[in-house]
Design a protein around this motif. Structure first.
Motif, PDB file in Angstrom:
ATOM      1  N   ASN A 107       1.104  -1.076   0.023  1.00  0.00           N
ATOM      2  CA  ASN A 107      -0.379   0.274   0.150  1.00  0.00           C
ATOM      3  C   ASN A 107       0.565   1.453   0.174  1.00  0.00           C
ATOM      4  OD1 ASN A 107      -2.158  -1.295   0.319  1.00  0.00           O
ATOM      5  ND2 ASN A 107      -2.811  -1.868   2.824  1.00  0.00           N
ATOM      6  N   ASP A 146      -4.129  -4.742  -3.626  1.00  0.00           N
ATOM      7  CA  ASP A 146      -5.146  -4.710  -4.725  1.00  0.00           C
ATOM      8  C   ASP A 146      -5.101  -4.880  -5.884  1.00  0.00           C
ATOM      9  OD1 ASP A 146      -6.392  -2.549  -6.252  1.00  0.00           O
ATOM     10  OD2 ASP A 146      -5.792  -1.140  -5.978  1.00  0.00           O
ATOM     11  N   TYR A 149      -4.479  -2.690  -9.035  1.00  0.00           N
ATOM     12  CA  TYR A 149      -3.476  -1.566  -9.158  1.00  0.00           C
ATOM     13  C   TYR A 149      -3.679  -1.349 -10.914  1.00  0.00           C
ATOM     14  CZ  TYR A 149       0.241   0.960  -8.330  1.00  0.00           C
ATOM     15  OH  TYR A 149       1.757   2.093  -8.593  1.00  0.00           O
TER      16      TYR A 149
END
Ligand code: G3H
Length: 234
Positions: A107, A146, A149
């Protein structure tokens, strides 16, 4: 295709410079359109003026601070490095990085827009326990990540195939890559004992968008041969 070399704890700064220059000269000479990434050892990071994208094998999710033995964003910025490897099996299994720590790292670098090569893969006992157990295990490595992404690249690297000379069958790679593509449409690399002798057939498999190579990439000539295969298949 994406052809990536993880140099791990090999090659000095001087040797890395020579290596990158050789790979760059090859790419330029044949006008290759492949995306070539090289992850040198930490002490060999530098500003390389090259068509090769240089990435970090690891960094701590911080600008700087009291994290002995680690480097942070400041150190990557010094060399304009915007690519990072996260979740490599050696960091998970030898250095004990947990999924929670990897998610934090992911992140942090995602927020900064880094290109992230995120590695997943099962140890031998999970593979031997059958496909369901194996896929369940790999799924846990996607937790908190994610998968949409935009600068994400995933590398599937079975732990038991890394540095052992063993590889899954081509059908197994095809099958697992198909399932992993359902989890994320990000480019998906295969890694684990890729060498000149098998790179072309691995690169030919459906849903294999490139390779992440360790030992066999240490020889620039061999690594360039893999770039050549990718070019032929593109
Ligand atoms: O990051 C690269 C992988 O760990 C593969 O290593 P290897 O090609 O030596 O098996």
């Amino acid at each position: 295709m994406i052809i990536a070399a993880n140099l791990k704890t090999n090659l000095t700064r001087k040797e890395t410079k020579k290596y990158i220059n050789e790979v760059d000269a090859y790419i330029t000479s044949c006008n290759s359109s492949q995306e070539v990434l090289v992850f040198p050892a930490m002490s060999s990071l530098d500003t390389y003026k090259s068509s090769v994208v240089v990435g970090a094998q690891n960094a701590y999710p911080t600008d700087n601070g009291a994290f002995t033995g680690e480097i942070g964003l400041t150190h990557l910025n010094e060399f304009d490095i915007k690519t990072i490897l996260i979740g490599h099996s050696e960091r998970r299994h030898i250095l004990g990085e947990t999924q929670e720590e990897l998610v934090k790292k992911f992140n942090y670098f995602k927020e900064l827009g880094f290109k992230i090569v995120y590695c997943v893969g099962e140890p031998l006992e999970k593979r031997e326990a059958g496909k369901d157990v194996m896929m369940e295990y790999i799924s846990t490595q996607y937790e908190g990540i994610d998968t949409q992404y935009e600068n994400l690249i995933i590398a599937y690297e079975p732990v038991w195939a890394i540095g052992t000379g063993l590889t899954p069958t081509l059908d197994d790679i095809k099958d697992i890559h198909k399932e992993l593509k359902d989890k994320s449409s990000a480019p998906l690399l295969y890694g684990g004992s890729v060498k000149v002798a098998n790179a072309k057939e691995v690169l030919s498999i459906e849903n294999v968008d490139g390779v992440l190579v360790g030992s066999a990439a240490l020889c620039a000539e061999d690594f360039c041969k893999m770039i050549e295969f990718a070019e032929e298949l593109s």
